[in-house]
Design an enzyme around this catalytic site. Structure first.
Site, PDB file in Angstrom:
ATOM      1  N   SER A  10       0.823  -1.214   0.000  1.00  0.00           N
ATOM      2  CA  SER A  10       0.000   0.000   0.000  1.00  0.00           C
ATOM      3  C   SER A  10       0.854   1.260   0.000  1.00  0.00           C
ATOM      4  CB  SER A  10      -0.900   0.002   1.231  1.00  0.00           C
ATOM      5  OG  SER A  10      -0.148   0.160   2.416  1.00  0.00           O
TER       6      SER A  10
ATOM      7  N   ARG B 109      -4.868   9.995 -10.876  1.00  0.00           N
ATOM      8  CA  ARG B 109      -5.761  10.186  -9.715  1.00  0.00           C
ATOM      9  C   ARG B 109      -4.921  10.558  -8.484  1.00  0.00           C
ATOM     10  NH1 ARG B 109      -6.052   7.646  -4.350  1.00  0.00           N
ATOM     11  NH2 ARG B 109      -8.187   7.842  -3.623  1.00  0.00           N
ATOM     12  N   VAL B 110      -5.336  11.614  -7.821  1.00  0.00           N
ATOM     13  CA  VAL B 110      -4.656  12.033  -6.596  1.00  0.00           C
ATOM     14  C   VAL B 110      -5.636  11.835  -5.443  1.00  0.00           C
ATOM     15  CG1 VAL B 110      -3.652  13.994  -5.354  1.00  0.00           C
ATOM     16  CG2 VAL B 110      -3.172  13.683  -7.796  1.00  0.00           C
ATOM     17  N   GLY B 111      -5.194  11.174  -4.406  1.00  0.00           N
ATOM     18  CA  GLY B 111      -6.063  10.936  -3.250  1.00  0.00           C
ATOM     19  C   GLY B 111      -5.919  12.019  -2.202  1.00  0.00           C
TER      20      GLY B 111
ATOM     21  N   THR C   3      -2.143   2.861   3.375  1.00  0.00           N
ATOM     22  CA  THR C   3      -1.349   4.081   3.468  1.00  0.00           C
ATOM     23  C   THR C   3      -0.617   3.976   4.784  1.00  0.00           C
ATOM     24  OG1 THR C   3      -3.015   5.406   2.307  1.00  0.00           O
ATOM     25  CG2 THR C   3      -1.592   6.604   3.803  1.00  0.00           C
TER      26      THR C   3
ATOM     27  N   THR D 159       1.730   7.005   0.522  1.00  0.00           N
ATOM     28  CA  THR D 159       0.869   5.927   0.008  1.00  0.00           C
ATOM     29  C   THR D 159       1.100   5.671  -1.472  1.00  0.00           C
ATOM     30  OG1 THR D 159      -1.446   5.212  -0.103  1.00  0.00           O
ATOM     31  CG2 THR D 159      -1.012   7.470  -0.708  1.00  0.00           C
TER      32      THR D 159
ATOM     33  N   THR E 255      -6.031   7.338   6.896  1.00  0.00           N
ATOM     34  CA  THR E 255      -5.928   6.280   5.887  1.00  0.00           C
ATOM     35  C   THR E 255      -7.353   5.927   5.478  1.00  0.00           C
ATOM     36  OG1 THR E 255      -6.026   4.486   7.520  1.00  0.00           O
ATOM     37  CG2 THR E 255      -3.839   5.319   6.973  1.00  0.00           C
ATOM     38  N   GLY E 256      -7.471   5.265   4.346  1.00  0.00           N
ATOM     39  CA  GLY E 256      -8.806   4.870   3.896  1.00  0.00           C
ATOM     40  C   GLY E 256      -9.220   5.632   2.653  1.00  0.00           C
TER      41      GLY E 256
HETATM   42  N1  ASP Z   1      -6.064   7.249   1.450  1.00  0.00           N
HETATM   43  C1  ASP Z   1      -5.480   6.514   0.369  1.00  0.00           C
HETATM   44  C2  ASP Z   1      -5.957   7.106  -0.919  1.00  0.00           C
HETATM   45  O1  ASP Z   1      -7.142   7.318  -1.074  1.00  0.00           O
HETATM   46  C3  ASP Z   1      -5.774   5.065   0.349  1.00  0.00           C
HETATM   47  C4  ASP Z   1      -5.851   4.348   1.667  1.00  0.00           C
HETATM   48  O2  ASP Z   1      -5.381   4.824   2.671  1.00  0.00           O
HETATM   49  O3  ASP Z   1      -6.418   3.238   1.713  1.00  0.00           O
HETATM   50  O4  ASP Z   1      -5.154   7.287  -1.810  1.00  0.00           O
END
Ligand code: ASP
Length: 351
Positions: A83, A229-231, A201, A219, A252-253
């Protein structure tokens, strides 16, 4: 296998797995650092080695920003953490794209990189953006050129294992393309299948002996994302926020929901208003849930079908974490050896 069947059976699966009772479930009481011991580092569950390293460095006199970044560098370099960094799951074209940001409490300065390819330690590049430019966020090609200008070497971040997971995913996408679906889902090796729909992450926050606070989030983002794509992870306020007078929060998430709520900023503001870190994280979780209105994020039973988690500490050295779905853990090190603690959560995931 039909594409829809495949997606339904692999994407998170939390909707079907949760209990239907929407009442708040508390896994743990808010954690406090009653002895006010410093330094402290808190991280997501994959960050035990990161918190240990960060505390060790802060004990040796390092600034918290250097300590937390060195901590997450261990995970960025670990091919077994799929991740983050090297070995992270790639985008839909099989290319690993990394996001990271860091924030330094004492100067209230921040740096970030987004969609960075071929550089194993995006958190180090984020720190250089903070320290060596007048900008906060560099993306894509520009971020890569900046990293190379600072001597970072390009390397292939796609491990064989991550490539294999990606290939299975790609081959299973559709029966209408020229890639053969690799048999029925049951025949996909468990070792591969368990990675579908999983993201991750690492976020790590530290408070040093002087009470100065810094944080970092890094991450490989959402697996199989659209290129570019930017998170939330490289966005100050969404994936991380630090206020040296109040505290810090990392997340995270599902990044899209964090982006729409700037939840880390919100959680630090909740702490400023007097909430403990755990209460503030839970209030952030509830805000995200309340603002989830898009049908694709809610299953047939009306339950949220994704997860987000928040990790926070405050100036007093209190800390905590909360998620939409649990049981869920986080890493903590209070001037000693790191351990996993249970986070609070809203709904129980029966898995
Ligand atoms: N927060 C991260 C993202 O959306 C992914 C994750 O933490 O699961 O890029």
């Amino acid at each position: 296998m039909k594409r829809r069947t495949f997606i339904k059976s692999t994407a998170l699966g939390v909707g079907a797995a949760v209990i239907s009772n929407p009442l708040l479930i508390k896994a743990a009481a808010g954690q406090t650092n009653i002895n006010n011991e410093f330094p402290i580092a808190i991280a997501s569950a994959n960050g035990i080695r990161a918190v240990d390293k960060a505390v060790e460095m802060m004990n040796d006199g390092s600034d918290a920003i250097d300590a937390v970044i060195k901590g997450v560098n261990i995970i960025e370099a670990d091919p077994d953490d799929m991740s983050v960094g090297y070995g992270g799951l790639p985008n839909e074209e099989g290319v690993v794209e990394l996001d990271s940001c860091c924030m330094h409490g004492p100067t209230h300065n921040a740096g970030a990189v987004a969609s960075l390819r071929n550089i194993k330690h995006p958190s180090q590049v984020a720190k250089l953006v903070m320290q060596r430019t007048d900008h906060v966020l560099l993306a894509g090609e520009g971020a890569l050129r900046f990293a190379k200008a600072h001597g970072f070497k390009e390397e292939d971040l796609l491990t064989d294992k991550a490539r294999e997971v990606w290939l299975y995913w790609k081959e299973s996408l559709s029966n209408k393309d020229n890639w053969f679906t690799p048999g029925e889902e049951e025949k996909i090796p468990e070792e591969i299948r368990k990675h579908f729909g999983i993201t991750g992450t690492i976020t790590c926050l530290g408070i040093d002996k002087q009470g100065n606070i810094s944080g970092v989030t890094t991450t490989s983002g959402l697996a199989f994302k659209i290129p570019g794509r930017v998170g939330d992870s490289p966005i100050i306020g969404a994936g991380l926020y630090v206020d040296n007078e109040v505290g810090a929060c990392g997340s995270t998430g599902r990044g899209e929901e964090n982006l729409k709520n700037l939840t880390c900023f919100l959680i630090v503001e909740f702490m400023r208003q007097g909430m403990t870190p755990t209460e503030a994280c839970m209030a952030g979780v509830k805000r995200v849930v309340l603002n989830t209105k898009i049908k694709s994020l809610i299953d047939e039973k009306g339950k949220i079908n994704y997860n987000v988690s928040y990790y926070a500490l405050n100036k007093k050295g209190e800390f905590g974490a909360a998620s939409i779905y649990g049981p869920h853990e986080y890493s903590i090190n209070i001037n000693g050896k790191g351990e996993l603690k249970k986070a609070d959560f809203l709904y129980e995931n029966k898995n």
